[in-house]
Design a protein around this motif. Sequence first.
Motif, PDB file in Angstrom:
ATOM      1  N   ASP A  62     -23.224  17.632   7.054  1.00 43.26           N
ATOM      2  CA  ASP A  62     -22.125  16.853   6.506  1.00 43.26           C
ATOM      3  C   ASP A  62     -21.070  17.787   5.923  1.00 43.26           C
ATOM      4  OD1 ASP A  62     -21.176  15.370   3.659  1.00 43.26           O
ATOM      5  OD2 ASP A  62     -21.112  14.122   5.471  1.00 43.26           O
ATOM      6  N   VAL A  63     -19.846  17.685   6.404  1.00 41.30           N
ATOM      7  CA  VAL A  63     -18.767  18.576   5.958  1.00 41.30           C
ATOM      8  C   VAL A  63     -18.564  18.464   4.453  1.00 41.30           C
ATOM      9  CG1 VAL A  63     -16.328  19.151   6.169  1.00 41.30           C
ATOM     10  CG2 VAL A  63     -17.573  18.387   8.171  1.00 41.30           C
TER      11      VAL A  63
ATOM     12  N   ASN B  56     -21.301  20.246   2.630  1.00 41.91           N
ATOM     13  CA  ASN B  56     -21.176  21.703   2.790  1.00 41.91           C
ATOM     14  C   ASN B  56     -20.097  22.275   1.874  1.00 41.91           C
ATOM     15  OD1 ASN B  56     -23.083  21.406   4.801  1.00 41.91           O
ATOM     16  ND2 ASN B  56     -21.646  21.723   6.494  1.00 41.91           N
ATOM     17  N   VAL B  57     -18.935  21.627   1.856  1.00 38.17           N
ATOM     18  CA  VAL B  57     -17.827  22.125   1.042  1.00 38.17           C
ATOM     19  C   VAL B  57     -18.118  21.906  -0.443  1.00 38.17           C
ATOM     20  CG1 VAL B  57     -15.341  21.978   0.592  1.00 38.17           C
ATOM     21  CG2 VAL B  57     -16.191  21.821   2.940  1.00 38.17           C
ATOM     22  N   THR B  58     -18.799  20.821  -0.777  1.00 39.04           N
ATOM     23  CA  THR B  58     -19.176  20.567  -2.177  1.00 39.04           C
ATOM     24  C   THR B  58     -20.118  21.652  -2.682  1.00 39.04           C
ATOM     25  OG1 THR B  58     -18.855  18.185  -1.954  1.00 39.04           O
ATOM     26  CG2 THR B  58     -20.287  18.924  -3.745  1.00 39.04           C
ATOM     27  N   GLU B  59     -21.084  22.025  -1.866  1.00 37.08           N
ATOM     28  CA  GLU B  59     -22.014  23.095  -2.255  1.00 37.08           C
ATOM     29  C   GLU B  59     -21.247  24.391  -2.518  1.00 37.08           C
ATOM     30  OE1 GLU B  59     -25.643  25.672  -0.250  1.00 37.08           O
ATOM     31  OE2 GLU B  59     -25.342  23.602   0.410  1.00 37.08           O
ATOM     32  N   PHE B  60     -20.284  24.687  -1.663  1.00 39.42           N
ATOM     33  CA  PHE B  60     -19.472  25.879  -1.880  1.00 39.42           C
ATOM     34  C   PHE B  60     -18.655  25.757  -3.170  1.00 39.42           C
ATOM     35  CE2 PHE B  60     -15.414  28.012  -1.758  1.00 39.42           C
ATOM     36  CZ  PHE B  60     -15.845  29.325  -1.694  1.00 39.42           C
ATOM     37  N   ALA B  61     -18.074  24.590  -3.413  1.00 35.11           N
ATOM     38  CA  ALA B  61     -17.265  24.378  -4.616  1.00 35.11           C
ATOM     39  C   ALA B  61     -18.093  24.619  -5.875  1.00 35.11           C
ATOM     40  CB  ALA B  61     -16.667  22.974  -4.623  1.00 35.11           C
TER      41      ALA B  61
ATOM     42  N   LEU C  76     -11.990  25.148   7.069  1.00 32.49           N
ATOM     43  CA  LEU C  76     -11.413  23.808   7.170  1.00 32.49           C
ATOM     44  C   LEU C  76     -10.659  23.629   8.487  1.00 32.49           C
ATOM     45  CD1 LEU C  76     -10.174  23.220   3.504  1.00 32.49           C
ATOM     46  CD2 LEU C  76     -12.312  22.458   4.568  1.00 32.49           C
ATOM     47  N   ALA C  77      -9.930  24.650   8.893  1.00 33.63           N
ATOM     48  CA  ALA C  77      -9.203  24.571  10.175  1.00 33.63           C
ATOM     49  C   ALA C  77     -10.170  24.422  11.343  1.00 33.63           C
ATOM     50  CB  ALA C  77      -8.325  25.809  10.356  1.00 33.63           C
ATOM     51  N   GLU C  78     -11.285  25.120  11.282  1.00 31.49           N
ATOM     52  CA  GLU C  78     -12.279  25.011  12.360  1.00 31.49           C
ATOM     53  C   GLU C  78     -12.911  23.618  12.357  1.00 31.49           C
ATOM     54  OE1 GLU C  78     -14.542  26.096  15.678  1.00 31.49           O
ATOM     55  OE2 GLU C  78     -12.681  26.882  14.842  1.00 31.49           O
ATOM     56  N   GLU C  79     -13.187  23.069  11.185  1.00 23.16           N
ATOM     57  CA  GLU C  79     -13.736  21.713  11.108  1.00 23.16           C
ATOM     58  C   GLU C  79     -12.712  20.700  11.643  1.00 23.16           C
ATOM     59  OE1 GLU C  79     -16.740  21.039  10.799  1.00 23.16           O
ATOM     60  OE2 GLU C  79     -17.723  22.156   9.194  1.00 23.16           O
ATOM     61  N   GLN C  80     -11.442  20.954  11.418  1.00 25.82           N
ATOM     62  CA  GLN C  80     -10.399  20.094  11.998  1.00 25.82           C
ATOM     63  C   GLN C  80     -10.424  20.189  13.520  1.00 25.82           C
ATOM     64  OE1 GLN C  80      -7.024  21.756   9.793  1.00 25.82           O
ATOM     65  NE2 GLN C  80      -6.503  19.661   9.175  1.00 25.82           N
ATOM     66  N   ARG C  81     -10.515  21.400  14.017  1.00 27.09           N
ATOM     67  CA  ARG C  81     -10.543  21.610  15.469  1.00 27.09           C
ATOM     68  C   ARG C  81     -11.710  20.861  16.106  1.00 27.09           C
ATOM     69  NH1 ARG C  81     -12.822  24.107  19.313  1.00 27.09           N
ATOM     70  NH2 ARG C  81     -14.367  25.228  18.096  1.00 27.09           N
ATOM     71  N   LEU C  82     -12.814  20.784  15.379  1.00 25.98           N
ATOM     72  CA  LEU C  82     -14.001  20.076  15.875  1.00 25.98           C
ATOM     73  C   LEU C  82     -13.923  18.565  15.656  1.00 25.98           C
ATOM     74  CD1 LEU C  82     -16.752  22.562  14.620  1.00 25.98           C
ATOM     75  CD2 LEU C  82     -15.955  22.236  16.984  1.00 25.98           C
ATOM     76  N   GLY C  83     -12.840  18.110  15.018  1.00 19.88           N
ATOM     77  CA  GLY C  83     -12.657  16.683  14.774  1.00 19.88           C
ATOM     78  C   GLY C  83     -13.508  16.118  13.656  1.00 19.88           C
ATOM     79  N   ARG C  84     -13.985  16.992  12.766  1.00 21.30           N
ATOM     80  CA  ARG C  84     -14.871  16.540  11.697  1.00 21.30           C
ATOM     81  C   ARG C  84     -14.142  16.216  10.397  1.00 21.30           C
ATOM     82  NH1 ARG C  84     -20.359  18.075  11.393  1.00 21.30           N
ATOM     83  NH2 ARG C  84     -19.918  19.442   9.615  1.00 21.30           N
ATOM     84  N   ILE C  85     -12.883  16.643  10.277  1.00 18.12           N
ATOM     85  CA  ILE C  85     -12.061  16.249   9.134  1.00 18.12           C
ATOM     86  C   ILE C  85     -10.664  15.873   9.625  1.00 18.12           C
ATOM     87  CG2 ILE C  85     -13.368  17.592   7.432  1.00 18.12           C
ATOM     88  CD1 ILE C  85     -11.161  19.670   7.440  1.00 18.12           C
ATOM     89  N   ASP C  86      -9.934  15.198   8.789  1.00 16.94           N
ATOM     90  CA  ASP C  86      -8.602  14.684   9.110  1.00 16.94           C
ATOM     91  C   ASP C  86      -7.712  15.800   9.650  1.00 16.94           C
ATOM     92  OD1 ASP C  86      -5.921  13.780   8.975  1.00 16.94           O
ATOM     93  OD2 ASP C  86      -6.401  12.419   7.353  1.00 16.94           O
TER      94      ASP C  86
END
Length: 190
Positions: A76-77, A80-85, A134-144
């Motif tokens: 889950d994106v 994943n980002v929350t854990e990093f935060a 984040l850009a890579e997750e966008q490329r994969l269509g997983r975020i806006d």
Amino acid sequence: MGTRDRILDAAEQAIHEYGMAGATTKRIARLAGCSEALLYKHFDGKEALLLAVLLERLPALGPALETLRKGVGQGDVTANVTEFALAAVDFYTRAALIASGLLGDPSLLAGFRAMLAEQGTGPHLPIAAVAGVLAEEQRLGRIDPGIDADAAAALLMGACFHRANLSYLVDLAGEPGPWAASIVRTLLRR
């Protein structure tokens, strides 16, 4: 424990007990049980010693960034980002004493900036790394796809930095986990 490690432990202890201004090389040497001359055998100066404390004694963002990078396209994106935060908040909270002392001492700050430039490192690099994820997750269509990845990364890291610094001034309501998840959901429009 070797001499270098004793010196790093003593420097970290001196910073926490006396602040940056009070963490003199004389005091650090005393706490380490060595001479000031021995400090300079292991470190080029106080700036190098403080950078070593930051890089070696504080929770590093490097492992958290590596975990975030490895999680691209997996799981889950938001999680994943929350854990990093949360790792970023922990890092900034523990680094605040050193950072505030650096900002308050113009000559120490100048030396520290020069060292960062020479080593090609600095606080801007984690922001760029998060933006890349984040850009890579966008490329994969997983975020806006409409999110500005650079701005979102800067906002995330800024929020983590701000929370860490606020924790020294006020008692913050709520646990950091739900706070981080809310910040990430807001940034990622999820």
